[in-house]
Design a protein around this motif. Structure first.
Motif, PDB file in Angstrom:
ATOM      1  N   MET A 193      13.951  10.324   1.043  1.00 46.23           N
ATOM      2  CA  MET A 193      12.764   9.847   0.362  1.00 46.23           C
ATOM      3  C   MET A 193      11.558  10.746   0.618  1.00 46.23           C
ATOM      4  O   MET A 193      10.487  10.501   0.065  1.00 46.23           O
ATOM      5  N   GLY A 194      11.758  11.773   1.436  1.00 45.12           N
ATOM      6  CA  GLY A 194      10.646  12.685   1.709  1.00 45.12           C
ATOM      7  C   GLY A 194       9.590  11.978   2.524  1.00 45.12           C
ATOM      8  O   GLY A 194       9.822  10.926   3.096  1.00 45.12           O
ATOM      9  N   MET A 195       8.438  12.586   2.593  1.00 40.91           N
ATOM     10  CA  MET A 195       7.348  12.001   3.363  1.00 40.91           C
ATOM     11  C   MET A 195       6.555  11.071   2.453  1.00 40.91           C
ATOM     12  O   MET A 195       5.753  11.530   1.647  1.00 40.91           O
ATOM     13  N   MET A 196       6.797   9.783   2.565  1.00 42.19           N
ATOM     14  CA  MET A 196       6.074   8.803   1.745  1.00 42.19           C
ATOM     15  C   MET A 196       4.723   8.512   2.391  1.00 42.19           C
ATOM     16  O   MET A 196       4.657   8.258   3.595  1.00 42.19           O
ATOM     17  N   ASP A 197       3.702   8.525   1.586  1.00 44.27           N
ATOM     18  CA  ASP A 197       2.400   8.037   2.050  1.00 44.27           C
ATOM     19  C   ASP A 197       2.426   6.517   1.889  1.00 44.27           C
ATOM     20  O   ASP A 197       2.371   6.003   0.779  1.00 44.27           O
ATOM     21  N   MET A 198       2.535   5.828   3.024  1.00 38.85           N
ATOM     22  CA  MET A 198       2.741   4.386   2.949  1.00 38.85           C
ATOM     23  C   MET A 198       1.550   3.637   2.353  1.00 38.85           C
ATOM     24  O   MET A 198       1.720   2.547   1.823  1.00 38.85           O
ATOM     25  N   SER A 199       0.360   4.227   2.438  1.00 34.75           N
ATOM     26  CA  SER A 199      -0.779   3.510   1.851  1.00 34.75           C
ATOM     27  C   SER A 199      -0.702   3.516   0.323  1.00 34.75           C
ATOM     28  O   SER A 199      -1.124   2.562  -0.331  1.00 34.75           O
ATOM     29  N   VAL A 200      -0.153   4.597  -0.233  1.00 37.20           N
ATOM     30  CA  VAL A 200       0.043   4.661  -1.692  1.00 37.20           C
ATOM     31  C   VAL A 200       1.090   3.636  -2.120  1.00 37.20           C
ATOM     32  O   VAL A 200       0.938   2.937  -3.126  1.00 37.20           O
ATOM     33  N   MET A 201       2.149   3.525  -1.310  1.00 34.47           N
ATOM     34  CA  MET A 201       3.204   2.567  -1.646  1.00 34.47           C
ATOM     35  C   MET A 201       2.703   1.133  -1.494  1.00 34.47           C
ATOM     36  O   MET A 201       3.019   0.270  -2.313  1.00 34.47           O
ATOM     37  N   GLN A 202       1.935   0.873  -0.439  1.00 40.72           N
ATOM     38  CA  GLN A 202       1.398  -0.478  -0.263  1.00 40.72           C
ATOM     39  C   GLN A 202       0.483  -0.848  -1.436  1.00 40.72           C
ATOM     40  O   GLN A 202       0.568  -1.973  -1.960  1.00 40.72           O
ATOM     41  N   ALA A 203      -0.356   0.096  -1.866  1.00 44.06           N
ATOM     42  CA  ALA A 203      -1.241  -0.177  -3.001  1.00 44.06           C
ATOM     43  C   ALA A 203      -0.429  -0.470  -4.257  1.00 44.06           C
ATOM     44  O   ALA A 203      -0.800  -1.336  -5.067  1.00 44.06           O
ATOM     45  N   CYS A 204       0.691   0.225  -4.416  1.00 40.62           N
ATOM     46  CA  CYS A 204       1.523   0.019  -5.610  1.00 40.62           C
ATOM     47  C   CYS A 204       2.188  -1.360  -5.560  1.00 40.62           C
ATOM     48  O   CYS A 204       2.229  -2.076  -6.569  1.00 40.62           O
ATOM     49  N   MET A 205       2.699  -1.743  -4.386  1.00 42.83           N
ATOM     50  CA  MET A 205       3.314  -3.069  -4.270  1.00 42.83           C
ATOM     51  C   MET A 205       2.291  -4.168  -4.541  1.00 42.83           C
ATOM     52  O   MET A 205       2.581  -5.159  -5.223  1.00 42.83           O
ATOM     53  N   ASP A 206       1.086  -3.988  -4.013  1.00 42.17           N
ATOM     54  CA  ASP A 206       0.034  -4.993  -4.234  1.00 42.17           C
ATOM     55  C   ASP A 206      -0.365  -5.065  -5.719  1.00 42.17           C
ATOM     56  O   ASP A 206      -0.586  -6.166  -6.255  1.00 42.17           O
ATOM     57  N   ALA A 207      -0.440  -3.908  -6.374  1.00 37.82           N
ATOM     58  CA  ALA A 207      -0.808  -3.896  -7.794  1.00 37.82           C
ATOM     59  C   ALA A 207       0.288  -4.555  -8.639  1.00 37.82           C
ATOM     60  O   ALA A 207      -0.004  -5.247  -9.623  1.00 37.82           O
ATOM     61  N   CYS A 208       1.555  -4.341  -8.265  1.00 38.15           N
ATOM     62  CA  CYS A 208       2.668  -4.996  -8.970  1.00 38.15           C
ATOM     63  C   CYS A 208       2.592  -6.511  -8.797  1.00 38.15           C
ATOM     64  O   CYS A 208       2.777  -7.267  -9.758  1.00 38.15           O
ATOM     65  N   ALA A 209       2.319  -6.960  -7.572  1.00 33.12           N
ATOM     66  CA  ALA A 209       2.240  -8.402  -7.306  1.00 33.12           C
ATOM     67  C   ALA A 209       1.098  -9.020  -8.111  1.00 33.12           C
ATOM     68  O   ALA A 209       1.260 -10.088  -8.730  1.00 33.12           O
ATOM     69  N   ALA A 210      -0.055  -8.364  -8.130  1.00 31.59           N
ATOM     70  CA  ALA A 210      -1.204  -8.887  -8.873  1.00 31.59           C
ATOM     71  C   ALA A 210      -0.922  -8.907 -10.370  1.00 31.59           C
ATOM     72  O   ALA A 210      -1.324  -9.845 -11.082  1.00 31.59           O
ATOM     73  N   CYS A 211      -0.235  -7.889 -10.865  1.00 26.98           N
ATOM     74  CA  CYS A 211       0.065  -7.814 -12.296  1.00 26.98           C
ATOM     75  C   CYS A 211       1.077  -8.894 -12.687  1.00 26.98           C
ATOM     76  O   CYS A 211       0.940  -9.527 -13.737  1.00 26.98           O
TER      77      CYS A 211
END
Lengths: 133, 133, 133, 133
Positions: free
Chosen positions: D19-37
């Protein structure tokens, strides 16, 4: 849940007289607890421990419970009570399973806490509905 | 459900003594009725009639009910009973709503029939579990 | 999917000119393959083997894919193509994981077959849509 | 997502070299945006407006996208990219539909904003993955 969206939902619910006087802050807390429990259970289920099937079941039920509260036009007091009872039962099973590994796994411990919080929030919904019935 | 996969599931369940002697044909019929009801409700919900929110709620619950039966390792008799009661309650609400438009919409009439069949299959599961308890 | 409900769906789709001339038998086969794959993956995920997270991901995507086809009023050709590509990608990952245990687990072997069938059905949908575009 | 659970997830991901070096803050923001949507779309879908089928489709896809990020053990870079593209496509359709009623409905306007935020977060995930590949 986003507070502006919650305000819009509250206004819609004024047109559902069968639902009695809902305390929207109790309902918002319940939706948020369901969302948090779904997320905790989903992460916990990937650990491949004994609790995984209970976690998957609980995640699906918490999501269905949350969505049902967002679609109250399609609920009755009786179906709401039955759903809350089922959600509580699923959280109980998942919590019991995860508590058995709570010393070994931080994720299981956090998942058990999310299940407990979701059960509490569902019970508060039941109390509120019974008081307003 | 595919019959070979059902056979594999049955074998897994022999190692779940708490679940008593499950009649797998009753469970298979219930899973199939849940799957059919989810599909009927999903199509019906797109009609933008009064029944849509109830249809969406019922579709989600039928899917969650079906999956829970496929993950019996994460169920107890008590949680199974609570889930079956909730699924029956959601099918009842959806059927009642769709029956009101059954003369105007073929899809609503078919959806109401799928809800009735799902309720019957869930009740048969309850009867079977109580007989084997 | 139930053939009478499928007939009702087909009639609805005549009012969606953007979707081109859909061959409904190809779409029905794809919905059925998605439903079967969701079920196989859900059962397989309970085995607590390496494939479980891929199976859970694939089960959720197959359900979402199936439902999207049942709600074509909310799709465009571009979103349909993107969804089919994503569903194919998820089935591929799950199949690859399950094939590694296909000799040890009947359930994994059946799950891999269901993934392959779902990929094939999604590719047939893509071919049909490109031919009618 | 709860920050302690996010920490536990991050630790798990260190064992996924593909998965390479994931920036976890970007992933957390994406999960939160999916939940809100998912939540915004679910509320919006109950309004019985033209956008409802697109909202239901988008809600299901956002939930599936969020869960896939929580189960990265069952993802590959290729399947992740395909899923992000599909999620972006579904948010685009839903946003376009809801924008057409944004002047008449506060809920549609908020739903369109949630879709836009989710698209942006998914694009940030894609950028991050391409930069780390």
């Amino acid at each position: 849940m986003d507070s502006m969206m919650m305000g819009a939902m509250s206004k819609n619910m004024e047109s559902m007289p069968d639902m009695g006087m809902m305390d929207m802050s109790v309902m918002q807390a319940c939706m948020d607890a369901c969302a948090a429990c779904e997320q905790a259970c989903t992460v916990c289920s990937t650990q491949m421990m004994d609790c995984s099937p209970a976690c998957m079941n609980c995640a699906d039920m918490c999501n269905t419970m949350m969505r049902s509260m967002m679609r109250m036009q399609g609920m009755t007091p009786a179906s709401m009570m039955a759903m809350l009872n089922a959600c509580i039962a699923m959280c109980q099973v998942c919590m019991d399973e995860c508590m058995r590994h709570a010393d070994d796994s931080d994720v299981c411990r956090m998942c058990a806490q999310a299940c407990q919080a979701c059960m509490d929030a569902c019970m508060a919904m039941k109390d509120m509905m019974m008081a307003s019935a």
